[in-house]
Design an enzyme around this catalytic site. Structure first.
Site, PDB file in Angstrom:
ATOM      1  N   ARG A 169      35.116  49.357  38.387  1.00  0.00           N
ATOM      2  CA  ARG A 169      36.003  49.006  39.501  1.00  0.00           C
ATOM      3  C   ARG A 169      35.237  48.865  40.815  1.00  0.00           C
ATOM      4  O   ARG A 169      35.576  48.015  41.646  1.00  0.00           O
ATOM      5  CB  ARG A 169      37.104  50.067  39.624  1.00  0.00           C
ATOM      6  CG  ARG A 169      38.185  49.694  40.630  1.00  0.00           C
ATOM      7  CD  ARG A 169      39.395  50.596  40.456  1.00  0.00           C
ATOM      8  NE  ARG A 169      40.502  50.202  41.318  1.00  0.00           N
ATOM      9  CZ  ARG A 169      40.976  50.972  42.281  1.00  0.00           C
ATOM     10  NH1 ARG A 169      40.439  52.158  42.533  1.00  0.00           N
ATOM     11  NH2 ARG A 169      41.995  50.553  43.017  1.00  0.00           N
ATOM     12  N   HIS A 197      35.552  45.717  43.309  1.00  0.00           N
ATOM     13  CA  HIS A 197      35.964  45.874  44.710  1.00  0.00           C
ATOM     14  C   HIS A 197      34.856  45.484  45.683  1.00  0.00           C
ATOM     15  O   HIS A 197      35.138  45.136  46.833  1.00  0.00           O
ATOM     16  CB  HIS A 197      36.452  47.302  44.970  1.00  0.00           C
ATOM     17  CG  HIS A 197      37.859  47.538  44.504  1.00  0.00           C
ATOM     18  ND1 HIS A 197      38.657  48.552  44.991  1.00  0.00           N
ATOM     19  CD2 HIS A 197      38.619  46.878  43.593  1.00  0.00           C
ATOM     20  CE1 HIS A 197      39.851  48.498  44.394  1.00  0.00           C
ATOM     21  NE2 HIS A 197      39.837  47.505  43.538  1.00  0.00           N
ATOM     22  N   VAL A 228      35.043  41.409  48.428  1.00  0.00           N
ATOM     23  CA  VAL A 228      34.971  41.568  49.883  1.00  0.00           C
ATOM     24  C   VAL A 228      33.582  41.160  50.353  1.00  0.00           C
ATOM     25  O   VAL A 228      32.601  41.847  50.073  1.00  0.00           O
ATOM     26  CB  VAL A 228      35.277  43.027  50.296  1.00  0.00           C
ATOM     27  CG1 VAL A 228      35.296  43.158  51.811  1.00  0.00           C
ATOM     28  CG2 VAL A 228      36.594  43.492  49.689  1.00  0.00           C
ATOM     29  N   GLY A 244      31.727  39.003  49.128  1.00  0.00           N
ATOM     30  CA  GLY A 244      30.857  38.764  47.980  1.00  0.00           C
ATOM     31  C   GLY A 244      30.221  40.045  47.457  1.00  0.00           C
ATOM     32  O   GLY A 244      30.406  41.126  48.026  1.00  0.00           O
ATOM     33  N   SER A 304      28.621  45.978  49.952  1.00  0.00           N
ATOM     34  CA  SER A 304      29.281  46.405  51.198  1.00  0.00           C
ATOM     35  C   SER A 304      30.222  47.586  50.971  1.00  0.00           C
ATOM     36  O   SER A 304      30.427  48.402  51.881  1.00  0.00           O
ATOM     37  CB  SER A 304      30.037  45.241  51.848  1.00  0.00           C
ATOM     38  OG  SER A 304      30.982  44.678  50.960  1.00  0.00           O
ATOM     39  N   HIS A 345      41.433  47.002  32.751  1.00  0.00           N
ATOM     40  CA  HIS A 345      42.339  48.157  32.684  1.00  0.00           C
ATOM     41  C   HIS A 345      42.481  48.691  31.264  1.00  0.00           C
ATOM     42  O   HIS A 345      43.341  49.514  31.004  1.00  0.00           O
ATOM     43  CB  HIS A 345      43.704  47.784  33.269  1.00  0.00           C
ATOM     44  CG  HIS A 345      43.682  47.593  34.764  1.00  0.00           C
ATOM     45  ND1 HIS A 345      44.768  47.209  35.490  1.00  0.00           N
ATOM     46  CD2 HIS A 345      42.681  47.762  35.670  1.00  0.00           C
ATOM     47  CE1 HIS A 345      44.450  47.120  36.778  1.00  0.00           C
ATOM     48  NE2 HIS A 345      43.179  47.449  36.916  1.00  0.00           N
ATOM     49  N   ASP A 352      38.677  48.029  24.607  1.00  0.00           N
ATOM     50  CA  ASP A 352      39.205  47.243  23.483  1.00  0.00           C
ATOM     51  C   ASP A 352      40.328  46.340  23.977  1.00  0.00           C
ATOM     52  O   ASP A 352      40.608  46.300  25.172  1.00  0.00           O
ATOM     53  CB  ASP A 352      39.694  48.193  22.372  1.00  0.00           C
ATOM     54  CG  ASP A 352      40.712  49.201  22.894  1.00  0.00           C
ATOM     55  OD1 ASP A 352      41.376  48.923  23.924  1.00  0.00           O
ATOM     56  OD2 ASP A 352      40.855  50.277  22.283  1.00  0.00           O
TER      57      ASP A 352
HETATM   58  C1  HEM Z   1      44.439  41.842  38.791  1.00  0.00           C
HETATM   59  C2  HEM Z   1      44.610  42.589  39.855  1.00  0.00           C
HETATM   60  C3  HEM Z   1      44.329  44.064  39.872  1.00  0.00           C
HETATM   61  C4  HEM Z   1      45.106  45.014  40.422  1.00  0.00           C
HETATM   62  C5  HEM Z   1      46.418  44.805  41.145  1.00  0.00           C
HETATM   63  C6  HEM Z   1      44.474  46.284  40.182  1.00  0.00           C
HETATM   64  C7  HEM Z   1      44.962  47.497  40.609  1.00  0.00           C
HETATM   65  C8  HEM Z   1      44.454  48.722  40.214  1.00  0.00           C
HETATM   66  C9  HEM Z   1      45.034  49.986  40.562  1.00  0.00           C
HETATM   67  C10 HEM Z   1      46.266  50.177  41.433  1.00  0.00           C
HETATM   68  C11 HEM Z   1      44.294  50.952  39.971  1.00  0.00           C
HETATM   69  C12 HEM Z   1      44.518  52.467  40.051  1.00  0.00           C
HETATM   70  C13 HEM Z   1      43.905  52.992  41.333  1.00  0.00           C
HETATM   71  C14 HEM Z   1      44.275  54.430  41.628  1.00  0.00           C
HETATM   72  O1  HEM Z   1      44.953  55.066  40.837  1.00  0.00           O
HETATM   73  O2  HEM Z   1      43.874  54.920  42.689  1.00  0.00           O
HETATM   74  C15 HEM Z   1      43.242  50.297  39.270  1.00  0.00           C
HETATM   75  C16 HEM Z   1      42.282  50.949  38.543  1.00  0.00           C
HETATM   76  C17 HEM Z   1      41.259  50.305  37.886  1.00  0.00           C
HETATM   77  N1  HEM Z   1      40.976  48.960  37.952  1.00  0.00           N
HETATM   78 FE1  HEM Z   1      42.152  47.524  38.666  1.00  0.00          FE
HETATM   79  N2  HEM Z   1      43.326  46.079  39.490  1.00  0.00           N
HETATM   80  C18 HEM Z   1      43.178  44.740  39.289  1.00  0.00           C
HETATM   81  C19 HEM Z   1      42.120  44.103  38.684  1.00  0.00           C
HETATM   82  C20 HEM Z   1      41.026  44.754  38.173  1.00  0.00           C
HETATM   83  C21 HEM Z   1      39.809  44.111  37.743  1.00  0.00           C
HETATM   84  C22 HEM Z   1      39.533  42.614  37.874  1.00  0.00           C
HETATM   85  C23 HEM Z   1      38.990  45.084  37.268  1.00  0.00           C
HETATM   86  C24 HEM Z   1      37.606  44.963  36.696  1.00  0.00           C
HETATM   87  C25 HEM Z   1      37.179  43.924  36.013  1.00  0.00           C
HETATM   88  C26 HEM Z   1      39.692  46.329  37.399  1.00  0.00           C
HETATM   89  C27 HEM Z   1      39.228  47.544  36.990  1.00  0.00           C
HETATM   90  C28 HEM Z   1      39.880  48.739  37.178  1.00  0.00           C
HETATM   91  C29 HEM Z   1      39.457  49.975  36.556  1.00  0.00           C
HETATM   92  C30 HEM Z   1      38.314  50.122  35.568  1.00  0.00           C
HETATM   93  C31 HEM Z   1      40.313  50.971  37.021  1.00  0.00           C
HETATM   94  C32 HEM Z   1      40.264  52.465  36.701  1.00  0.00           C
HETATM   95  C33 HEM Z   1      39.302  53.139  37.661  1.00  0.00           C
HETATM   96  C34 HEM Z   1      39.144  54.636  37.435  1.00  0.00           C
HETATM   97  O3  HEM Z   1      39.683  55.191  36.491  1.00  0.00           O
HETATM   98  O4  HEM Z   1      38.456  55.256  38.267  1.00  0.00           O
HETATM   99  N3  HEM Z   1      40.909  46.095  37.985  1.00  0.00           N
HETATM  100  N4  HEM Z   1      43.358  48.937  39.436  1.00  0.00           N
END
Ligand code: HEM
Ligand SMILES: *[C@@H]1O[C@H](CO)[C@@H](O)[C@H](O)[C@H]1NC(C)=O
Ligand SMILES: *[C@@H]1O[C@H](CO)[C@@H](O)[C@H](O)[C@H]1NC(C)=O
Ligand SMILES: *[C@@H]1O[C@H](CO)[C@@H](O)[C@H](O)[C@H]1NC(C)=O
Ligand SMILES: *[C@@H]1O[C@H](CO)[C@@H](O)[C@H](O)[C@H]1NC(C)=O
Ligand SMILES: *[C@@H]1O[C@H](CO)[C@@H](O)[C@H](O)[C@H]1NC(C)=O
Length: 332
Positions: A70, A74, A78, A80, A84, A198, A257
């Protein structure tokens, strides 16, 4: 002793400068393109160093692979992929809504960078550390082994307002999410494939409890949320401060998976932005892809690697732009 020590440091510094020049040379030859062999001459052990640290961190906490994935995402959305997100300070991206009390793994990045500075001082950028850490976070969770492209340099500024505006949020309609991806050169296929990130990691109650009832009922407010998952999430979140976490991929939280997509087919997505890829009016352009990836694991794993490379290519700084930070938290 003092004198000998500083002499040998000078020799190391000289070697590092020569090696850094080789890297710069490679970047110039490649005309600003990232390459998969960027550090082969100047820090051949870079990938192994990152892998060892990520592996150790994931042995202590499997979730760390997700957190590192993540961070790269992120970072890239922002200004690129320029490292940052790692900068500290009052304009820090860490303090932006999508990251505050949420982005994690910064200490692991610091440890990786410290090892790299020992092995090849001034050579490997923090932006590339994030790309590599994400790759190994995915791979060591059981995901695809894609060829990560390298040669990014580090940006000089953080952009907190950019983080607030560019990063997609869990309450955004799918059309807004598609637009935020399009703004950085990613298309609708990338939205669906990369949402598959996710398949690992956790989300806090505060980011999905809008989908639950008011906690005195057992049914969900959101008709696109499976009722038994809703009950267990209610039990988890009830009475808490919103910081309790649930698996983004119920049933296989730490395994990379295609189960995430299968969950969406049975209304078991955690976030509105997850389930919205399959259910509801906004899912037109994404629904068929969710079905494809839910049915075809190979196809998901392969496309995920391809979209990660694409995401990692968002506005990289190359050549002599930016710098190679010594400490990922501050510009040199
Ligand atoms: C499509 C739009 C996306 C939205 C709206 C979104 C939103 C979120 C949110 C709300 C969380 C939980 C944050 C928290 O509980 O504080 C999360 C976690 C996460 N996101 Fe996304 N996300 C998106 C796309 C992505 C992408 C593109 C990736 C990576 C390729 C990604 C990877 C992750 C991962 C791995 C977590 C878990 C992080 C952890 O357990 O520490 N997400 N995301
Ligand atoms: C911050 O990000 C926004 C949105 O991408 C962009 O318009 C702005 O130029 C960036 N500011 C800086 C200082 O990089
Ligand atoms: C998205 O881009 C990839 C190439 O990067 C392409 O193969 C795919 O068909 C595109 N998807 C859409 C919906 O345009
Ligand atoms: C909570 O939900 C129950 C059952 O749906 C309902 O009867 C009650 O009025 C709700 N309470 C509040 C404060 O909204
Ligand atoms: C969650 O934890 C953070 C950091 O400890 C705290 O500031 C915040 O108030 C807590 N609650 C919510 C709902 O985020
Ligand atoms: C979604 O599908 C509906 C019905 O098939 C159609 O009327 C609508 O224009 C589509 N929306 C988009 C954004 O494609």
């Amino acid at each position: 002793m003092e004198h000998n020590y500083s002499c040998s440091r000078d020799v190391n510094c000289l070697a590092a400068l020569l090696l850094a020049a080789l890297c710069l040379g490679a970047a110039v030859v490649a005309r600003g393109q990232l390459t998969d062999d960027f550090y082969d001459d100047c820090c051949p052990q870079a990938e192994d160093i990152v892998k060892a640290r990520v592996s150790a961190a994931m042995k202590a906490e499997a979730r760390m692979g997700a957190s590192l994935l993540r961070l790269h995402f992120h970072d890239c959305f922002v200004n690129g992929c320029d490292g940052s997100i790692l900068l500290d300070g009052s304009n820090s991206e860490k303090l932006a809504g999508p990251n505050l009390n949420s982005a994690r793994g910064f200490e692991v990045v610091d440890a990786i960078k410290a090892d790299l500075e020992k092995a090849c001082p001034g050579v490997v950028s923090c932006a590339d550390v994030l790309a590599l850490a994400a790759k190994y976070g995915v791979l060591l969770s059981g995901g695809p082994d894609y060829d990560v492209l390298l040669g990014r340099r580090d940006g000089l500024v953080a952009n907190q307002s950019g983080a607030n505006s560019n990063l997609p949020g869990p309450f955004d309609p799918i059309s807004d999410i598609i637009k935020k991806f399009r703004d950085v050169g990613l298309n609708t296929t990338d939205v669906v494939v990369l949402s598959g990130g996710h398949t690992i990691g956790r989300g806090r109650c505060t980011l999905f409890s809008n989908r639950l009832s008011n906690f005195s009922a057992t049914s969900s407010v959101d008709p696109t949320l499976d009722s038994s998952l809703a009950s267990s999430l209610q039990a988890l979140c009830r009475g808490g401060d919103g910081n309790q976490t649930a698996a983004l991929d119920a049933g296989s939280a730490d395994a990379f998976d295609n189960h995430y997509f299968q969950n969406l087919l049975s209304q078991k997505g955690l976030l509105s932005s997850d389930q919205g890829l399959f259910s509801g009016a906004g899912a037109n352009a994404t629904k068929a892809l969710v079905q494809l990836y839910g049915a075809n694991s190979e196809r998901f794993l392969c496309d995920f690697g391809r979209s990660m490379v694409k995401m990692g290519n968002i506005l990289p700084l190359t050549g002599s732009a930016g710098q190679i930070r010594k400490n990922c938290r501050a510009v040199n």
